[in-house]
Design a protein around this motif. Structure first.
Motif, short mmCIF file in Angstrom:
data_model
loop_
_atom_site.label_atom_id
_atom_site.label_comp_id
_atom_site.label_asym_id
_atom_site.label_seq_id
_atom_site.Cartn_x
_atom_site.Cartn_y
_atom_site.Cartn_z
N ASN A 87 0.84 -1.19 0.00
CA ASN A 87 0.00 0.00 0.00
C ASN A 87 0.88 1.24 0.00
OD1 ASN A 87 -2.91 -0.94 0.32
ND2 ASN A 87 -1.95 -2.02 2.03
N ALA A 88 0.29 2.36 -0.37
CA ALA A 88 1.00 3.63 -0.32
C ALA A 88 0.28 4.55 0.65
CB ALA A 88 1.04 4.28 -1.71
N ILE A 89 1.04 5.45 1.23
CA ILE A 89 0.44 6.50 2.05
C ILE A 89 0.65 7.82 1.33
CG2 ILE A 89 2.52 6.80 3.46
CD1 ILE A 89 0.50 7.38 5.81
N CYS A 90 -0.38 8.67 1.37
CA CYS A 90 -0.36 9.94 0.64
C CYS A 90 -0.53 11.09 1.62
CB CYS A 90 -1.47 9.95 -0.40
SG CYS A 90 -1.39 8.58 -1.57
N PRO A 91 0.55 11.52 2.26
CA PRO A 91 0.43 12.61 3.22
C PRO A 91 0.20 13.95 2.53
CG PRO A 91 2.48 11.35 3.52
CD PRO A 91 1.91 10.98 2.19
N GLY A 92 -0.47 14.84 3.25
CA GLY A 92 -0.56 16.22 2.83
C GLY A 92 0.64 16.99 3.34
N TYR A 93 0.42 18.23 3.70
CA TYR A 93 1.51 19.06 4.21
C TYR A 93 1.84 18.64 5.65
CZ TYR A 93 0.67 21.98 0.14
OH TYR A 93 0.54 22.43 -1.15
N VAL A 94 3.11 18.33 5.89
CA VAL A 94 3.54 17.77 7.17
C VAL A 94 4.52 18.73 7.84
CG1 VAL A 94 4.58 15.78 8.33
CG2 VAL A 94 3.26 15.46 6.21
N GLU A 95 4.45 18.79 9.15
CA GLU A 95 5.26 19.71 9.93
C GLU A 95 6.72 19.23 10.05
OE1 GLU A 95 3.75 22.30 13.55
OE2 GLU A 95 4.61 20.43 14.27
N THR A 96 7.38 19.10 8.92
CA THR A 96 8.81 18.86 8.92
C THR A 96 9.50 20.20 9.21
OG1 THR A 96 8.96 19.30 6.55
CG2 THR A 96 8.60 17.01 7.23
N PRO A 97 10.76 20.19 9.65
CA PRO A 97 11.43 21.46 9.95
C PRO A 97 11.41 22.44 8.77
CG PRO A 97 12.68 19.64 10.86
CD PRO A 97 11.57 19.03 10.06
N LEU A 98 11.63 21.94 7.55
CA LEU A 98 11.67 22.80 6.37
C LEU A 98 10.31 23.43 6.10
CD1 LEU A 98 13.38 23.84 4.00
CD2 LEU A 98 12.64 21.85 2.70
N LEU A 99 9.25 22.63 6.14
CA LEU A 99 7.92 23.14 5.83
C LEU A 99 7.39 24.02 6.95
CD1 LEU A 99 6.01 23.09 3.50
CD2 LEU A 99 4.87 21.11 4.49
N LYS A 100 7.77 23.71 8.17
CA LYS A 100 7.36 24.55 9.30
C LYS A 100 7.95 25.95 9.17
CE LYS A 100 7.18 24.58 14.37
NZ LYS A 100 7.58 23.86 15.60
N ALA A 101 9.22 26.01 8.75
CA ALA A 101 9.86 27.31 8.55
C ALA A 101 9.20 28.08 7.41
CB ALA A 101 11.35 27.11 8.27
N ALA A 102 8.85 27.36 6.34
CA ALA A 102 8.19 28.00 5.20
C ALA A 102 6.82 28.54 5.60
CB ALA A 102 8.05 27.02 4.04
N THR A 103 6.13 27.81 6.46
CA THR A 103 4.81 28.24 6.93
C THR A 103 4.93 29.50 7.79
OG1 THR A 103 4.02 25.96 6.91
CG2 THR A 103 2.76 27.54 8.22
N GLN A 104 5.90 29.51 8.68
CA GLN A 104 6.09 30.66 9.56
C GLN A 104 6.49 31.91 8.79
OE1 GLN A 104 8.97 28.97 12.27
NE2 GLN A 104 7.38 28.18 13.66
N SER A 105 7.15 31.72 7.65
CA SER A 105 7.57 32.87 6.83
C SER A 105 6.45 33.39 5.95
CB SER A 105 8.76 32.47 5.95
OG SER A 105 8.35 31.57 4.94
N GLY A 106 5.34 32.66 5.87
CA GLY A 106 4.19 33.10 5.10
C GLY A 106 4.12 32.52 3.70
#
Length: 266
Positions: A198-217
């Motif tokens: 089977n495969a898993i299809c995650p959405g946006y996950v709070e990895t360090p890189l994406l968390k930083a991108a989110t905080q920057s807007g």
């Protein structure tokens, strides 16, 4: 904690992010032998030390691994089987994001590198994993819900939908669509042998890189498309992978489990 899982596991991309948290979750839910693999030896050492501190009774095998190298993968699986005697759960998670570019801006070398890791790397891992699982008997031969082995491939919600013009991911999206196609096809081929894929299809996950991108807007418009209004915790994705690996999903094969907070690409 109830022991949902038994046997030996192998996780690629285990040095950080989803792979690291999946290793933690496998141990938490009962796996006593875990091979953790990553191309980055420093990250691999970090996961090893954290796993040891949390799980003194778990046997851990660290493996430096390049998933784009057939010989490296074959040697890794051989080492896992030599040390553990079998392979019950394979989590093919290693991947790279690549440049956030449209097709006209991609260089062929960038395209090829991303597919070599994200798609061909999964296929190269699956081959020796399947060969080993075909050789071994189920851990519980009398239980129809326990087969010879389980493979979980980490795809993405972008294996099902297009990437947004706000965050173009041409090659990444193509690679994750390919992972789903590979998973579905091999699931049909190997189901009669007692192996589930089977495969898993995650959405946006709070990895360090994406968390930083989110905080920057940078990710603001994308997060607005998530009805739950937040990024996924890495533990949430890891727990979903455990579900796919466990007998709780014993009648699932060839599926892409979407864990995206209700994301809409509109």
């Amino acid at each position: 904690m109830v022991s949902l899982l038994r046997g030996a596991a192998f996780v690629t991309g285990a040095g950080s992010g989803i792979g690291q948290y999946t290793a933690f979750a496998l141990a938490r839910y009962g796996v006593k032998q875990i091979a953790i693999a990553d191309i980055n030896p420093v990250s691999l050492r970090s996961t090893l030390e954290q796993l040891k501190s949390r799980n003194a009774n778990v046997e851990i095998l660290p493996l430096e691994l390049d998933v784009s190298s057939e010989s490296s993968i074959d040697q890794a699986i051989s080492t896992v089987v030599s040390q553990f005697g079998r392979l019950d759960y394979a989590i093919n998670n290693a991947g790279i994001a690549g440049p956030a570019q449209a097709s006209t801006d991609f260089r062929p070398s960038e395209w090829q590198k991303l597919l070599d890791v994200n798609l061909t790397g999964v296929w190269l891992c699956q081959r020796p994993e399947l060969r080993q699982m075909m050789k071994q008997q189920p851990l519980h031969p009398d239980d129809v819900r326990q087969g010879r082995g389980v493979i979980v491939n980490v795809a993405s919600m972008l294996g099902l939908v297009a990437s947004s013009p706000n965050t173009p991911a041409t090659a990444y999206t193509a690679s994750k669509h390919g992972v789903l196609g590979l998973t579905k096809t091999d699931a049909v081929m190997y189901a009669p042998h007692g192996i589930r894929l089977n495969a898993i299809c995650p959405g946006y996950v709070e990895t360090p890189l994406l968390k930083a991108a989110t905080q920057s807007g940078i990710m603001a418009k994308e997060i607005e498309k998530v009805p739950m209004g937040r990024l996924a915790k890495m533990e949430e994705i890891a727990d979903s992978i455990v579900y796919l690996a466990s007998p709780l999903s014993s009648y699932m094969t060839g599926s892409g489990l979407v864990v995206d907070g209700g994301y809409t690409c509109q």
